[in-house]
Design an enzyme around this catalytic site. Structure first.
Site, mmCIF file in Angstrom:
data_model
loop_
_atom_site.group_PDB
_atom_site.id
_atom_site.type_symbol
_atom_site.label_atom_id
_atom_site.label_comp_id
_atom_site.label_asym_id
_atom_site.label_seq_id
_atom_site.Cartn_x
_atom_site.Cartn_y
_atom_site.Cartn_z
ATOM 1 N N THR A 1 96.300 85.458 79.468
ATOM 2 C CA THR A 1 94.872 85.164 79.384
ATOM 3 C C THR A 1 94.103 86.459 79.156
ATOM 4 O O THR A 1 94.629 87.560 79.305
ATOM 5 C CB THR A 1 94.381 84.504 80.687
ATOM 6 O OG1 THR A 1 94.543 85.434 81.771
ATOM 7 C CG2 THR A 1 95.180 83.238 80.987
ATOM 8 N N GLU B 1 95.735 78.319 78.570
ATOM 9 C CA GLU B 1 96.481 77.447 79.486
ATOM 10 C C GLU B 1 96.730 76.050 78.929
ATOM 11 O O GLU B 1 97.517 75.288 79.506
ATOM 12 C CB GLU B 1 95.726 77.319 80.814
ATOM 13 C CG GLU B 1 95.660 78.589 81.630
ATOM 14 C CD GLU B 1 94.471 79.487 81.305
ATOM 15 O OE1 GLU B 1 94.150 80.364 82.111
ATOM 16 O OE2 GLU B 1 93.854 79.311 80.222
ATOM 17 N N LYS C 1 71.598 80.207 88.083
ATOM 18 C CA LYS C 1 71.018 79.381 89.137
ATOM 19 C C LYS C 1 69.687 79.990 89.536
ATOM 20 O O LYS C 1 69.623 80.997 90.244
ATOM 21 C CB LYS C 1 71.946 79.267 90.342
ATOM 22 C CG LYS C 1 71.509 78.155 91.303
ATOM 23 C CD LYS C 1 72.572 77.814 92.320
ATOM 24 C CE LYS C 1 72.203 76.548 93.090
ATOM 25 N NZ LYS C 1 73.250 76.164 94.064
ATOM 26 N N TRP D 1 70.091 74.727 88.011
ATOM 27 C CA TRP D 1 71.024 75.320 87.050
ATOM 28 C C TRP D 1 70.406 75.384 85.656
ATOM 29 O O TRP D 1 69.767 74.445 85.201
ATOM 30 C CB TRP D 1 72.310 74.513 86.985
ATOM 31 C CG TRP D 1 73.128 74.544 88.244
ATOM 32 C CD1 TRP D 1 73.323 73.528 89.133
ATOM 33 C CD2 TRP D 1 73.866 75.654 88.758
ATOM 34 N NE1 TRP D 1 74.124 73.935 90.162
ATOM 35 C CE2 TRP D 1 74.478 75.239 89.962
ATOM 36 C CE3 TRP D 1 74.067 76.974 88.321
ATOM 37 C CZ2 TRP D 1 75.281 76.073 90.717
ATOM 38 C CZ3 TRP D 1 74.865 77.813 89.084
ATOM 39 C CH2 TRP D 1 75.457 77.359 90.260
#
Length: 533
Positions: A181, A327, A436, A441
Site C-alpha cells: 500500500t 487490498e 468536521k 461533516w
C-alpha cells in the site's frame, strides 16, 4: 444421493492464463515504449515462451516455492514476462514503486524478504538509493544497450542461457503476487494475492458491465504495473487475447496521445490527474490526434470530477469510473450507466456517472458509522465502506494492520461513502480527510469536484485546518490554468450554487502545482503540513 464432486476440481492458477496466451494468442502484439522513446515489439506468445526460460534461470539462481522476486521496472515487455514466469514457477512477483523514497523502498524489500530483484537500466540510480540497506542474492538488469554494472546479471544473457521450464502444478490458493500500500497513514503494508484471486479478477474484468476486456481490444494501461497489478489489465489481456501497449516511463499527455493514436488503442486506464492533463492537451489541439478507435477511458484512484466527464464527452470519448484499492486487487466497483437512465436528462446521467458505481459480481459492500451502525442505502447517510470478496485481502503480510479488518472478516476501506437504492456508492471522503466543522461533516471530495468545474481551476484539493471556534474548517488549495486568474470571492460565488454558506472555505491558497503521491493522487498530508498553521 448425488455425489457432491460432480465437476473437475481444476485449479484456478495463473499458469492456465500464461499457457492460454501461449497456445491461443501467440501472435497478439505486445508493444513497449522504451525510456528513450523508441518502440520495441513482441507478442504474447514470445513473452510466454521467454517466461519459461526466465523461470528456469531464476530457479538456477536459487528461487524456489514462495520466494519473492522484486521488480523495479516500468510498463514494459520484460515486466510482463516476470508477471508470467514468477507465479507460474511457484514463486511470488513483488512489484516495487520507483517513485517512493529510498527509505520506504528499503523498508518494503526488507519486510517482503525479497531474494532477487530485476531492475530496468534507467532505474539503477533509484536502486542505488536502497541497495545497501537490503541484501539481494542476485540483481538482474534489463539493459537497453548500456553495460551492466559489475556484480549484476544481464537479463537477456540470463534468459539466453536457460532451457524452457515445464510449469509445475500450482495450488490456486498459493501466493502469486504482492504489492504494498502507499503508506499514507503509516508504514506501507504488504498485500499478497493468491492465484485464485487474480484469475477470478481477470474473468470479472472481462464482463461487459465491468471493464469489458476482449480480444477485440488494444489496451494501454497508463496505470503502472507496479501499482495494484496495473488494475489487472496485463493478466486480463493474456487471458482474453487483447493487444497490449505498454507506455514505459513517458506518461506526459502528448506521449500518451501519440501512442493511443498510432497503435489504435481502444481502452486505456489511469488516475484522474493523468486524464486532466490529457484533456488540456486535447482542448488545445483537438485535431492533432486520431482517437477514432478509443472506446473508453477507465478512471480510478480518486473521485472523478464531473468537469472531466463533460470534457471528454466534448471530444466524443467516454470516461468509465471505477473504484478499488491495493487490498481489492484492485477492482471493487464500476460505474456503468443503468439501462433506465440512458434516455434520461443529461443532469441525471452525469449525476450517476460521477459516482464510483456498483459492486463487482462476488464483491459485497456495506457501510457503517459510529452513531447509527450500518447505514441505509438512501444516498443520505454516510458511513465507512467495508467490503469482502474472492479478490479482497483477508489480512496483510506479516500480520500487520489487523485493525483494518472486522471481526466477521470484512475489510475496512477508510472511504466514507453514501450508497443509493441501486447499491451505487458515492465516495464523500477518506475518513482522515473529512472536515468536521461545528459538529457537522463536510466532504472535501464534493468541494474539490465543484471547484474543478470552474473554468479557471486546473486542480483543487481541500483539507481540514484547525479552527478555534468550529474545531475544523475547509481550506482549498488551487492550481489555476495557464494565463487566467480568479479571486476567492468568485470561487465562493461558484460554490454557493451547490453548497451551504457554512460548508464553503474561507481560505483559498494558490500554488503552481499540487503535490502528488507516488501513485499520482493529491498528497494531502503535505498540504496539511504546509497550511495547517
Amino acid at each position: 444421493m448425488i455425489n457432491s464432486l460432480t465437476m473437475d476440481d481444476y485449479p484456478l492458477s495463473l499458469t492456465a492464463v500464461v499457457e492460454r496466451a501461449e497456445q491461443f494468442y501467440s501472435g497478439r502484439d505486445v508493444v513497449s515504449r522504451r525510456p528513450d522513446g523508441s518502440i520495441a515489439r513482441s507478442t504474447l506468445g514470445a513473452c510466454a515462451r521467454r517466461a519459461r526460460r526466465l523461470a528456469d534461470a531464476l530457479a538456477g539462481l536459487g528461487v524456489g516455492d514462495g520466494d519473492r522476486v522484486a521488480t523495479l521496472l516500468w510498463n514494459q515487455a520484460e515486466h510482463l514476462e516476470l508477471y508470467f514466469a514468477v507465479p507460474a514457477m511457484g514463486a511470488v512477483v513483488h512489484t516495487l514503486n520507483p517513485r517512493l523514497h529510498a527509505d520506504e523502498l528499503a523498508f518494503i524489500v526488507q519486510d517482503a524478504r525479497d531474494r532477487v530483484i530485476v531492475v530496468d537500466e534507467s532505474l539503477l540510480e533509484v536502486f542505488d538509493g536502497f541497495r545497501e540497506l537490503h541484501r539481494f542474492e542476485h540483481v538482474i538488469v534489463v539493459s537497453h544497450g548500456g553495460p551492466v554494472p559489475d556484480g549484476m546479471l544481464d537479463y537477456e544473457t540470463v534468459i539466453g542461457g536457460s532451457e524452457p521450464m515445464e510449469w509445475p502444478v500450482i495450488d490456486e490458493r498459493r501466493a502469486g503476487a504482492m504489492c504494498y500500500t502507499s503508506g499514507t497513514t503509516g508504514r506501507p503494508k504488504g498485500v499478497v494475492y493468491s492465484h485464485r484471486a487474480l484469475v477470478l479478477h481477470s474473468l470479472a474484468a472481462a464482463l461487459p458491465d465491468a471493464l469489458g476486456v476482449s480480444a477485440q481490444d488494444t489496451l494501454l494501461p497508463v496505470v503502472p504495473m507496479f501499482h495494484a497489478n496495473a488494475w489487472g489489465l496485463p493478466y486480463a489481456a493474456a487471458l482474453l487475447g487483447a493487444r497490449l501497449v505498454l507506455p514505459g516511463p513517458n506518461l506526459d499527455p502528448v506521449s500518451v496521445l501519440d501512442l493511443i493514436s498510432t497503435e489504435g488503442v481502444t481502452m486505456t486506464a489511469g488516475v484522474p490527474t493523468v486524464w486532466m492533463a490529457m484533456l488540456d492537451a486535447l482542448d488545445a489541439e483537438p485535431d492533432r490526434w486520431d482517437l477514432g478507435r478509443l472506446d473508453r477511458l477507465i478512471v480510478g484512484g480518486a473521485a472523478v470530477p464531473r468537469s472531466l466527464l463533460e470534457g471528454y464527452d466534448r471530444h466524443g470519448l467516454t470516461v468509465v469510473q471505477a473504484w478499488g484499492m491495493t487490498e481489492t486487487a484492485p477492482l471493487g466497483t464500476v460505474s456503468r450507466l443503468p439501462v433506465d437512465l440512458r434516455e434520461s436528462a443529461a443532469e441525471d446521467r452525469y449525476a450517476f456517472r460521477a459516482r464510483q458505481g456498483v459492486a463487482m459480481p462476488f464483491v459485497e459492500i456495506r457501510a457503517r458509522n459510529e452513531e447509527d451502525g450500518f447505514i441505509e442505502w438512501d444516498d443520505a447517510a454516510m458511513g465507512e465502506l467495508e467490503v469482502r470478496g474472492p479478490w479482497v485481502a483477508a489480512g496483510y503480510h506479516n500480520g500487520t494492520g489487523a485493525d483494518s479488518f472486522t471481526e466477521d472478516g470484512w475489510f475496512r476501506t477508510g472511504d466514507i461513502v453514501r450508497i443509493d437504492h441501486r447499491g451505487s456508492i458515492r465516495i464523500c471522503d477518506r475518513s482522515k480527510d473529512l472536515v468536521k466543522s461545528g459538529g457537522e461533516w463536510i466532504s472535501s471530495v464534493d468541494l474539490e469536484n465543484h471547484l474543478m468545474a470552474h473554468p479557471a481551476v486546473a486542480e483543487a484539493a481541500v483539507i481540514a485546518v484547525p479552527d478555534p471556534r468550529w474545531g475544523e474548517r475547509p481550506l482549498a488549495v488551487l492550481a489555476l490554468r495557464d494565463g487566467v486568474t480568479v479571486d476567492p470571492e468568485q470561487l465562493r460565488e461558484h460554490l454557493a450554487r451547490e453548497f451551504a454558506r457554512w460548508q464553503i472555505p474561507e481560505r483559498f491558497e494558490f500554488v503552481s502545482t499540487i503535490p502528488r503521491t507516488a501513485t499520482g493522487k493529491f498528497k494531502k498530508i503535505a498540504l496539511r503540513d504546509q497550511f495547517s498553521a
